[in-house]
Enzyme design. Sequence first.
Site, mmCIF file in Angstrom:
data_model
loop_
_atom_site.group_PDB
_atom_site.id
_atom_site.type_symbol
_atom_site.label_atom_id
_atom_site.label_comp_id
_atom_site.label_asym_id
_atom_site.label_seq_id
_atom_site.Cartn_x
_atom_site.Cartn_y
_atom_site.Cartn_z
ATOM 1 N N ASP A 127 0.829 -1.441 0.051
ATOM 2 C CA ASP A 127 0.115 0.061 0.002
ATOM 3 C C ASP A 127 0.787 1.298 0.044
ATOM 4 O O ASP A 127 0.311 2.459 -0.586
ATOM 5 C CB ASP A 127 -0.792 0.044 1.502
ATOM 6 C CG ASP A 127 -2.323 -0.741 1.218
ATOM 7 O OD1 ASP A 127 -2.233 -1.390 -0.167
ATOM 8 O OD2 ASP A 127 -3.163 -0.619 1.946
ATOM 9 N N CYS A 192 -21.434 -4.653 -11.041
ATOM 10 C CA CYS A 192 -20.735 -3.776 -9.925
ATOM 11 C C CYS A 192 -21.291 -2.409 -9.952
ATOM 12 O O CYS A 192 -21.696 -1.687 -9.026
ATOM 13 C CB CYS A 192 -19.420 -3.807 -10.046
ATOM 14 S SG CYS A 192 -18.665 -3.351 -11.567
ATOM 15 N N CYS A 212 -17.434 6.267 -1.892
ATOM 16 C CA CYS A 212 -17.592 4.964 -1.732
ATOM 17 C C CYS A 212 -17.543 4.598 -0.204
ATOM 18 O O CYS A 212 -16.838 5.257 0.863
ATOM 19 C CB CYS A 212 -16.095 4.669 -2.176
ATOM 20 S SG CYS A 212 -15.841 2.863 -1.845
HETATM 21 C C1 B12 Z 1 -6.779 4.505 -1.779
HETATM 22 C C2 B12 Z 1 -7.095 3.096 -1.947
HETATM 23 C C3 B12 Z 1 -8.448 2.893 -1.608
HETATM 24 C C4 B12 Z 1 -9.613 4.039 -1.627
HETATM 25 C C5 B12 Z 1 -9.697 4.240 -3.298
HETATM 26 C C6 B12 Z 1 -10.015 3.079 -4.033
HETATM 27 C C7 B12 Z 1 -9.708 3.199 -5.535
HETATM 28 N N1 B12 Z 1 -10.393 2.538 -6.451
HETATM 29 O O1 B12 Z 1 -9.046 4.199 -5.788
HETATM 30 C C8 B12 Z 1 -10.580 3.394 -0.944
HETATM 31 C C9 B12 Z 1 -10.675 3.835 0.520
HETATM 32 C C10 B12 Z 1 -12.133 3.773 -1.410
HETATM 33 C C11 B12 Z 1 -10.310 1.913 -1.170
HETATM 34 C C12 B12 Z 1 -11.083 0.670 -1.007
HETATM 35 C C13 B12 Z 1 -11.157 -0.427 -1.361
HETATM 36 N N2 B12 Z 1 -9.883 -1.080 -1.360
HETATM 37 CO CO1 B12 Z 1 -8.150 0.004 -1.611
HETATM 38 N N3 B12 Z 1 -6.551 0.813 -1.940
HETATM 39 C C14 B12 Z 1 -6.115 2.107 -1.983
HETATM 40 C C15 B12 Z 1 -4.711 2.253 -2.371
HETATM 41 C C16 B12 Z 1 -3.763 2.495 -1.210
HETATM 42 C C17 B12 Z 1 -4.261 3.205 -3.731
HETATM 43 C C18 B12 Z 1 -5.191 3.224 -4.755
HETATM 44 C C19 B12 Z 1 -5.210 4.278 -5.654
HETATM 45 O O2 B12 Z 1 -4.170 4.661 -5.857
HETATM 46 N N4 B12 Z 1 -6.283 4.819 -6.085
HETATM 47 C C20 B12 Z 1 -6.196 5.970 -7.357
HETATM 48 C C21 B12 Z 1 -6.827 5.283 -8.160
HETATM 49 C C22 B12 Z 1 -6.960 6.561 -9.367
HETATM 50 O O3 B12 Z 1 -6.157 4.289 -8.637
HETATM 51 P P1 B12 Z 1 -6.682 2.831 -9.097
HETATM 52 O O4 B12 Z 1 -8.352 2.808 -8.656
HETATM 53 O O5 B12 Z 1 -5.690 1.748 -8.716
HETATM 54 O O6 B12 Z 1 -6.768 3.144 -10.813
HETATM 55 C C23 B12 Z 1 -5.773 2.675 -11.665
HETATM 56 C C24 B12 Z 1 -6.548 1.741 -12.538
HETATM 57 O O7 B12 Z 1 -7.831 1.256 -12.317
HETATM 58 C C25 B12 Z 1 -6.582 2.752 -13.843
HETATM 59 N N5 B12 Z 1 -7.812 3.434 -14.158
HETATM 60 C C26 B12 Z 1 -8.506 4.171 -13.343
HETATM 61 N N6 B12 Z 1 -9.660 4.470 -14.251
HETATM 62 C C27 B12 Z 1 -9.522 4.156 -15.448
HETATM 63 C C28 B12 Z 1 -10.401 4.231 -16.540
HETATM 64 C C29 B12 Z 1 -10.024 3.525 -17.549
HETATM 65 C C30 B12 Z 1 -11.001 3.684 -18.548
HETATM 66 C C31 B12 Z 1 -8.839 2.865 -17.593
HETATM 67 C C32 B12 Z 1 -8.524 2.048 -18.986
HETATM 68 C C33 B12 Z 1 -7.993 2.758 -16.451
HETATM 69 C C34 B12 Z 1 -8.500 3.355 -15.484
HETATM 70 O O8 B12 Z 1 -5.679 3.936 -13.588
HETATM 71 C C35 B12 Z 1 -5.535 4.214 -12.260
HETATM 72 C C36 B12 Z 1 -4.130 4.643 -12.024
HETATM 73 O O9 B12 Z 1 -3.755 5.575 -12.176
HETATM 74 C C37 B12 Z 1 -4.240 0.675 -2.942
HETATM 75 C C38 B12 Z 1 -3.014 0.296 -2.743
HETATM 76 C C39 B12 Z 1 -1.904 0.881 -3.696
HETATM 77 N N7 B12 Z 1 -0.794 1.459 -3.142
HETATM 78 O O10 B12 Z 1 -2.128 0.998 -4.967
HETATM 79 C C40 B12 Z 1 -5.442 -0.094 -2.098
HETATM 80 C C41 B12 Z 1 -6.244 -1.409 -2.803
HETATM 81 C C42 B12 Z 1 -6.408 -0.733 -4.294
HETATM 82 N N8 B12 Z 1 -7.284 -1.475 -2.186
HETATM 83 C C43 B12 Z 1 -7.466 -2.881 -2.125
HETATM 84 C C44 B12 Z 1 -8.900 -3.247 -1.552
HETATM 85 C C45 B12 Z 1 -8.948 -4.836 -1.040
HETATM 86 C C46 B12 Z 1 -9.816 -2.399 -1.135
HETATM 87 C C47 B12 Z 1 -11.381 -2.770 -0.973
HETATM 88 C C48 B12 Z 1 -11.717 -4.144 -1.644
HETATM 89 C C49 B12 Z 1 -11.408 -2.754 0.622
HETATM 90 C C50 B12 Z 1 -12.652 -2.978 1.223
HETATM 91 N N9 B12 Z 1 -13.557 -4.148 1.186
HETATM 92 O O11 B12 Z 1 -13.505 -2.135 1.756
HETATM 93 C C51 B12 Z 1 -12.316 -1.467 -1.603
HETATM 94 C C52 B12 Z 1 -12.578 -1.754 -2.923
HETATM 95 C C53 B12 Z 1 -13.171 -0.510 -3.329
HETATM 96 C C54 B12 Z 1 -13.068 -0.244 -4.934
HETATM 97 N N10 B12 Z 1 -14.070 -0.836 -5.752
HETATM 98 O O12 B12 Z 1 -11.882 -0.005 -5.264
HETATM 99 C C55 B12 Z 1 -6.662 -3.681 -2.706
HETATM 100 C C56 B12 Z 1 -7.097 -4.095 -4.090
HETATM 101 C C57 B12 Z 1 -6.764 -5.442 -4.601
HETATM 102 C C58 B12 Z 1 -7.548 -5.825 -5.784
HETATM 103 N N11 B12 Z 1 -8.012 -7.037 -5.974
HETATM 104 O O13 B12 Z 1 -7.664 -5.062 -6.431
HETATM 105 C C59 B12 Z 1 -5.470 -2.654 -2.726
HETATM 106 C C60 B12 Z 1 -4.419 -2.865 -3.896
HETATM 107 C C61 B12 Z 1 -4.700 -2.839 -1.604
HETATM 108 C C62 B12 Z 1 -3.486 -4.171 -1.505
HETATM 109 N N12 B12 Z 1 -2.470 -3.626 -1.210
HETATM 110 O O14 B12 Z 1 -4.062 -5.203 -1.761
HETATM 111 N N13 B12 Z 1 -9.028 1.601 -1.307
HETATM 112 S S1 SF4 Z 2 -15.954 -5.956 -12.260
HETATM 113 FE FE1 SF4 Z 2 -17.899 -5.458 -12.757
HETATM 114 S S2 SF4 Z 2 -18.344 -5.367 -14.815
HETATM 115 FE FE2 SF4 Z 2 -16.351 -6.523 -14.810
HETATM 116 S S3 SF4 Z 2 -17.210 -8.639 -14.406
HETATM 117 FE FE3 SF4 Z 2 -17.051 -8.032 -12.338
HETATM 118 S S4 SF4 Z 2 -19.075 -7.068 -11.917
HETATM 119 FE FE4 SF4 Z 2 -19.080 -7.263 -14.129
HETATM 120 S S1 SF4 Z 3 -19.321 1.653 -1.952
HETATM 121 FE FE1 SF4 Z 3 -17.224 1.399 -2.928
HETATM 122 S S2 SF4 Z 3 -16.832 -0.585 -2.433
HETATM 123 FE FE2 SF4 Z 3 -19.092 -0.503 -2.044
HETATM 124 S S3 SF4 Z 3 -20.108 -1.187 -3.984
HETATM 125 FE FE3 SF4 Z 3 -19.486 1.113 -4.334
HETATM 126 S S4 SF4 Z 3 -17.541 1.197 -4.985
HETATM 127 FE FE4 SF4 Z 3 -17.791 -1.020 -4.484
#
Ligand code: B12
Ligand code: SF4
Ligand code: SF4
Length: 346
Positions: A127, A192, A212
């Site tokens: 992380d 989702c 979220c």
């Molecule tokens: C901050 C953070 C959060 C935040 C923000 C989540 C988010 N989606 O950004 C919050 C608190 C909401 C959160 C929630 C959760 N988190 Co979190 N979180 C993090 C953390 C520390 C940073 C993530 C980050 O940089 N976000 C910023 C966004 C912009 O980045 P991103 O979503 O990863 O997106 C990248 C790609 O998706 C892509 N992208 C984004 N948009 C688009 C659109 C298109 C069209 C395309 C092509 C690409 C693309 O580019 C982005 C990067 O520039 C990481 C660990 C890490 N250091 O990476 C863990 C991490 C992502 N989390 C994790 C987990 C387990 C969770 C939860 C499941 C926990 C829970 N049960 O509540 C939830 C899941 C919610 C969700 N749907 O994401 C795991 C994910 C494992 C996995 N299988 O993916 C991680 C990797 C931690 C770990 N070490 O295991 N989290």
């Molecule tokens: S991540 Fe969302 S859109 Fe993709 S397979 Fe799972 S439920 Fe469907």
């Molecule tokens: S609130 Fe966040 S973790 Fe819950 S379903 Fe929505 S995106 Fe996923």
Amino acid sequence: MAPVRDFGELQVFPAWIADGKHGEMKYMEARDDAGELKRTALARVAPWARSVIVCAINYNTAYPYSTQYAQTEDAATGWISRYAWSREDYHDSILRRLKQLEEELRALLEGAGYWVPGTGHLRSYVDTGPLVERVYAKYAGIGWIGKNTCIINQKIGSWLFLGVILTSLDFASNHLTADLPAPDRCGTCTRCITACPTQAITAPGELDARLCISYLTIEKRGEIPNELRAGMGRHIFGCDICQDVCPWNRKAPVASAHEFQPRERLVNPALDWLAEMQPEEFREVFRGSPVRRAKLSGLRRNAVVAMGNSSNKKFIPTLKKLSEDSDAVVAEHARWAAQRLDSDHD
Ligand code: B12
Ligand code: SF4
Ligand code: SF4
């Protein structure tokens, strides 16, 4: 294994921060001396880094999904997400495993003459590293980034923790010529996005953390905006809905590791137990648990909001009592919750 590159997806990150979608998670804004966001400046922050070893471990356990509980339970209980009911905080258990791997790798490379002691680097992170883990996981071939933004592996699903080892060794320079990254298998599915109670997935793969439930219950301090409370349902810490509904998790294998098994009473815990918890019991029940991140005040606040969303009028006397709580945040949320239950019609 992924090479250190300026992957296209990393460009999403600065825009995400600029739009404020990280809410109050200030650590996401950390910048290097040149003013660049650290999480997208790996090549500058760690100029020695050549490859990233990305590890994923399944943390699924043999308990029903939150969406199943929601249909069967008596509305007196809440939800602590699957990753957080574990016996040990994943940051600690994954880091321990990565360090062990580091040692083994170092010894192996040294034995084969690829590593001279005192030169080179191996550095493990869970992380906190200067990178967006999911982007590197994608290019290491672990899975694709789903519309819910999670890394999904075709065989294992998305109940995965990620951990990374940055290395100065150029393991991966030709790596992308293989069948990587894994193809996107979301197809036309949008389960989702539809299931998210707070519409936090604003477009496929894009999440506004401020909406979220995971952010609201874990990271957000103080008051939860009024208009978001109802959507939180009975979530106490984190949220699993966008993964529970994902077809790729329908047959997700179960992890046997002891540290991921739930602590007693944390699967679907009683709301009044958490709302009235005292510091001593909090310390005892959550010692070494990821739930400590919310602190007692945040946990009680979340439990009180969940009571307000439960339609369970039995909670009204407790909530009225908590409306006078010495913790002003708990008290204010309890007033909101009592009022909500009062105005619920049977
Ligand atoms: C901050 C953070 C959060 C935040 C923000 C989540 C988010 N989606 O950004 C919050 C608190 C909401 C959160 C929630 C959760 N988190 Co979190 N979180 C993090 C953390 C520390 C940073 C993530 C980050 O940089 N976000 C910023 C966004 C912009 O980045 P991103 O979503 O990863 O997106 C990248 C790609 O998706 C892509 N992208 C984004 N948009 C688009 C659109 C298109 C069209 C395309 C092509 C690409 C693309 O580019 C982005 C990067 O520039 C990481 C660990 C890490 N250091 O990476 C863990 C991490 C992502 N989390 C994790 C987990 C387990 C969770 C939860 C499941 C926990 C829970 N049960 O509540 C939830 C899941 C919610 C969700 N749907 O994401 C795991 C994910 C494992 C996995 N299988 O993916 C991680 C990797 C931690 C770990 N070490 O295991 N989290
Ligand atoms: S991540 Fe969302 S859109 Fe993709 S397979 Fe799972 S439920 Fe469907
Ligand atoms: S609130 Fe966040 S973790 Fe819950 S379903 Fe929505 S995106 Fe996923």
